[in-house]
Design an enzyme around this catalytic site. Structure first.
Site, PDB file in Angstrom:
ATOM      1  CD  GLN A   1      28.525  33.594  49.426  1.00 45.13           C
ATOM      2  OE1 GLN A   1      27.650  34.690  48.602  1.00 45.13           O
ATOM      3  NE2 GLN A   1      28.231  32.570  49.217  1.00 45.13           N
TER       4      GLN A   1
ATOM      5  CB  VAL B   1      28.144  37.649  59.205  1.00 47.59           C
ATOM      6  CG1 VAL B   1      28.760  38.252  57.754  1.00 47.59           C
ATOM      7  CG2 VAL B   1      26.037  37.815  59.082  1.00 47.59           C
TER       8      VAL B   1
ATOM      9  CG  HIS C   1      30.314  38.012  53.055  1.00 50.51           C
ATOM     10  ND1 HIS C   1      29.302  37.662  51.956  1.00 50.51           N
ATOM     11  CD2 HIS C   1      30.832  38.394  51.722  1.00 50.51           C
ATOM     12  CE1 HIS C   1      29.098  37.854  50.979  1.00 50.51           C
ATOM     13  NE2 HIS C   1      30.799  37.940  50.648  1.00 50.51           N
TER      14      HIS C   1
ATOM     15  CB  CYS D   1      40.584  54.232  66.311  1.00 54.69           C
ATOM     16  SG  CYS D   1      39.627  53.170  67.118  1.00 54.69           S
TER      17      CYS D   1
ATOM     18  CB  CYS E   1      35.064  52.675  69.797  1.00 55.80           C
ATOM     19  SG  CYS E   1      36.960  52.410  69.763  1.00 55.80           S
TER      20      CYS E   1
ATOM     21  CB  SER F   1      21.204  33.463  45.679  1.00 52.12           C
ATOM     22  OG  SER F   1      21.997  34.773  46.331  1.00 52.12           O
TER      23      SER F   1
ATOM     24  CG  ASN G   1      20.266  26.939  46.458  1.00 48.82           C
ATOM     25  OD1 ASN G   1      18.774  26.627  46.401  1.00 48.82           O
ATOM     26  ND2 ASN G   1      20.868  27.660  46.377  1.00 48.82           N
ATOM     27  N   PRO G   2      17.617  23.631  47.124  1.00 47.56           N
ATOM     28  CG  PRO G   2      16.208  24.517  48.667  1.00 47.56           C
ATOM     29  CD  PRO G   2      17.692  24.827  48.292  1.00 47.56           C
TER      30      PRO G   2
ATOM     31  CB  ALA H   1      22.673  22.662  53.440  1.00 49.39           C
TER      32      ALA H   1
END
Ligand code: OAD
Length: 238
Positions: free
Chosen positions: A101, A103, A119, A130, A147, A188, A212-213, A230
């Site tokens: 997830q 980015v 994501h 465009c 752009c 989460s 996960n903690p 992790a």
């Protein structure tokens, strides 16, 4: 915990297919702020309120300032042992899928090749007029970026209320349905449809493990929970 890790390692050894689903917690030891929890605020703005098409329409400068801040943090940091352990796991399985997830692009930097960026990526911009998208690593970015067609550029990430890229989502569900083992790391589990991938894997018979903690909404529905960071736990699975 040690017994659990050994049990998981023996599962991993026997499995042919592995899926790893990651969230912001995987990058937190690198120094990327997570969305929820203590460090989830930016200049008193709730990130959840900024990551929307409405917020961008209303105040693109504010939203771009937030993304520019995140891009500047991410540009200076490195993947951590969790990212590297996941890249190493990929080499050991004929069937492997990383669904992230995140980015921030840190999985790719760590060497992961089979990553589905569910994501999108903070390093890709797309034109609101465009639809063209291209990589952009400028830090700081000139606000507001435009752009070549003159249209406003936005980060090519999925915001609240927007659909996920169809192909990516399809591949993510496909991989989750076929996984023998799934590791759910640093998420989460509240944002859909990403969170439902863990339940899809579980429903299809996979052994699903949360790393996960903190306990999450998914904790009670999965097969095993390893409580910890992790960056510390993932390398022990190799
Ligand atoms: P969250 O910020 O919601 O959750 C981060 C999770 O990581 C929490 O459960 C923490 O307990 C856990 N965590 C923190 N440090 C950790 C560590 N060192 N090791 C392991 N886990 C740790 O992030 P996500 O679940 O990724 O969407 O959030 C999902 C989506 O919501 C994001 O992709 C983003 C956000 O809105 C978009 O931008 C579309």
């Amino acid at each position: 915990m040690r017994i659990q890790i050994e049990k998981l390692k023996s599962r991993l050894k026997k499995a042919r297919s592995l899926v790893v689903l990651t969230g912001a917690g995987v990058s937190s030891e690198s120094g990327v702020p997570t969305f929820r929890g203590a460090d989830g605020l930016w200049r008193n703005h709730d990130p959840m309120a900024l990551a929307t098409p409405e917020a961008f329409e209303e105040d693109p400068v504010l939203v771009w300032e937030w993304y520019d801040w995140r891009r500047s943090i991410i540009s200076k940091i490195q993947p951590n042992p969790a990212h590297y352990a996941i890249a190493e796991l990929e080499k050991r399985y004929a069937e492997f899928t990383l669904i992230t997830q995140n980015v921030d692009g840190l999985h790719l930097l760590a060497g992961s090749q089979k990553a589905i960026e569910l994501h999108g990526s903070i390093w890709t911009l797309k034109c609101v007029e465009c639809g063209n998208s291209s990589e952009n690593r400028e830090v700081p970015i000139k606000i507001l970026p435009r752009c070549s067609c003159g249209g406003l550029l936005r980060p090519s990430v999925v915001w609240f209320g927007e659909a996920l890229p169809e192909g990516a989502l399809y591949r993510a569900f496909e991989a989750s349905s076929n996984a023998e083992v799934m590791l759910v790391v640093g998420t989460s589990g509240v944002v859909q449809p990403a969170a439902s991938l863990a339940l899809r894997a579980k429903g299809a018979g996979a052994f699903v493990v949360e790393i996960n903690p903190e306990e999450t909404q998914l904790s009670g529905s999965l097969d095993m929970r390893l409580s910890g960071k992790a960056g510390e736990l993932m390398p022990t699975l190799l």
